[in-house]
Motif scaffolding. Structure first.
Motif, PDB file in Angstrom:
ATOM      1  N   LYS A 112      20.058  72.979  20.550  1.00  0.00           N
ATOM      2  CA  LYS A 112      18.626  72.943  20.224  1.00  0.00           C
ATOM      3  C   LYS A 112      18.351  71.866  19.172  1.00  0.00           C
ATOM      4  CE  LYS A 112      14.887  75.935  18.559  1.00  0.00           C
ATOM      5  NZ  LYS A 112      14.466  75.123  17.444  1.00  0.00           N
ATOM      6  N   GLU A 114      19.954  69.111  18.825  1.00  0.00           N
ATOM      7  CA  GLU A 114      19.999  67.830  19.551  1.00  0.00           C
ATOM      8  C   GLU A 114      18.647  67.534  20.187  1.00  0.00           C
ATOM      9  OE1 GLU A 114      24.693  67.874  20.911  1.00  0.00           O
ATOM     10  OE2 GLU A 114      23.150  68.426  22.358  1.00  0.00           O
ATOM     11  N   LEU A 115      18.090  68.525  20.857  1.00  0.00           N
ATOM     12  CA  LEU A 115      16.791  68.338  21.502  1.00  0.00           C
ATOM     13  C   LEU A 115      15.697  68.066  20.477  1.00  0.00           C
ATOM     14  CD1 LEU A 115      16.873  71.174  24.187  1.00  0.00           C
ATOM     15  CD2 LEU A 115      17.026  68.708  24.593  1.00  0.00           C
ATOM     16  N   ASP A 116      15.648  68.879  19.432  1.00  0.00           N
ATOM     17  CA  ASP A 116      14.601  68.751  18.415  1.00  0.00           C
ATOM     18  C   ASP A 116      14.630  67.404  17.699  1.00  0.00           C
ATOM     19  OD1 ASP A 116      13.834  71.306  19.072  1.00  0.00           O
ATOM     20  OD2 ASP A 116      14.608  72.234  17.229  1.00  0.00           O
ATOM     21  N   HIS A 117      15.825  66.833  17.560  1.00  0.00           N
ATOM     22  CA  HIS A 117      15.974  65.592  16.795  1.00  0.00           C
ATOM     23  C   HIS A 117      16.295  64.383  17.674  1.00  0.00           C
ATOM     24  CE1 HIS A 117      15.578  67.760  13.037  1.00  0.00           C
ATOM     25  NE2 HIS A 117      16.402  68.669  13.528  1.00  0.00           N
ATOM     26  N   HIS A 118      16.122  64.555  18.988  1.00  0.00           N
ATOM     27  CA  HIS A 118      16.314  63.468  19.954  1.00  0.00           C
ATOM     28  C   HIS A 118      17.689  62.806  19.796  1.00  0.00           C
ATOM     29  CE1 HIS A 118      12.091  64.064  20.738  1.00  0.00           C
ATOM     30  NE2 HIS A 118      11.848  63.883  19.449  1.00  0.00           N
ATOM     31  N   ILE A 119      18.713  63.640  19.729  1.00  0.00           N
ATOM     32  CA  ILE A 119      20.093  63.171  19.615  1.00  0.00           C
ATOM     33  C   ILE A 119      20.707  63.209  21.003  1.00  0.00           C
ATOM     34  CG2 ILE A 119      22.356  63.709  18.606  1.00  0.00           C
ATOM     35  CD1 ILE A 119      20.813  64.871  16.202  1.00  0.00           C
ATOM     36  N   ASN A 120      21.566  62.240  21.288  1.00  0.00           N
ATOM     37  CA  ASN A 120      22.199  62.179  22.608  1.00  0.00           C
ATOM     38  C   ASN A 120      22.695  63.546  23.038  1.00  0.00           C
ATOM     39  OD1 ASN A 120      21.784  59.439  22.694  1.00  0.00           O
ATOM     40  ND2 ASN A 120      23.867  58.916  22.061  1.00  0.00           N
ATOM     41  N   ASP A 121      22.388  63.881  24.260  1.00  0.00           N
ATOM     42  CA  ASP A 121      22.750  65.177  24.820  1.00  0.00           C
ATOM     43  C   ASP A 121      24.246  65.440  24.656  1.00  0.00           C
ATOM     44  OD1 ASP A 121      22.347  67.590  26.172  1.00  0.00           O
ATOM     45  OD2 ASP A 121      22.884  66.681  28.088  1.00  0.00           O
TER      46      ASP A 121
END
Length: 184
Positions: A112, A114-121
């Motif tokens: 989550k 990663e998604l919230d902070h636009h980090i590579n999946d």
């Protein structure tokens, strides 16, 4: 999460101070929820600002968890250690049943992030899976049987260990307690 049956010497908390033949010391288990002033006795917390912050926030607030022990040391190839923790006594079974699944909740929390902070999946989760090892063992505290959760870490750099400890602190203090109640 795997059960640890090799390192389960400390199954009764709090446990006593112990000196080992190799010169190392186990300072013993301190119940910081009742003896908050003893946090300065924890040598490992002097080596890591995020370990100290984790110990303070998990134990010194009214929360779901309490710590049982920790380590933080320089290794030949980096930094290693662990944090032992458990659910505080007297919580509803609907919470404590999740003890052996906390690792799954933690991986979901990082995904989550990663998604919230636009980090590579997968970047955070994959790194954490390579640096962290979750396990559980039996625990007896005040005559009540429970589960001790151990999160061991081994990182190349102190910044990486600090990152892991900071995320564990946030997960235990904020993220897991805010999840919807589980059904038993």
């Amino acid at each position: 999460m795997e059960q640890d049956t090799q390192h389960d010497r400390f199954i009764s908390f709090p446990y006593p101070h112990e000196n080992y033949s190799d010169g190392s010391i186990n300072y013993g288990g301190i119940d910081l929820t009742h003896e908050t002033q003893r946090i300065d006795e924890i040598e490992e917390a002097k080596r890591s600002p995020n370990l100290r912050r984790l110990l303070e926030e998990v134990n010194l607030q009214d929360g779901l968890f309490m710590t049982l022990g920790c380590d933080y040391r320089r290794l030949e190839n980096g930094i290693g250690g662990y944090v032992d923790f458990t659910f505080r006594p007297g919580l509803p079974a609907s919470l404590t049943v999740d003890a052996v699944s906390l690792d799954d909740y933690f991986w979901a929390y990082l995904a989550k992030q990663e998604l919230d902070h636009h980090i590579n999946d997968g970047a955070m989760v994959n790194y954490a899976r390579s640096a962290l090892k979750w396990s559980w063992s039996e625990l007896e505290m005040g005559g009540v049987h429970s589960k001790k959760i151990t999160l061991a870490f081994c990182c190349q750099h102190s910044e990486d260990a600090e990152w892991c400890l900071d995320h564990l602190r946030h997960f235990l203090v904020t993220e897991f307690p805010s999840l919807p109640p589980r059904q038993t």
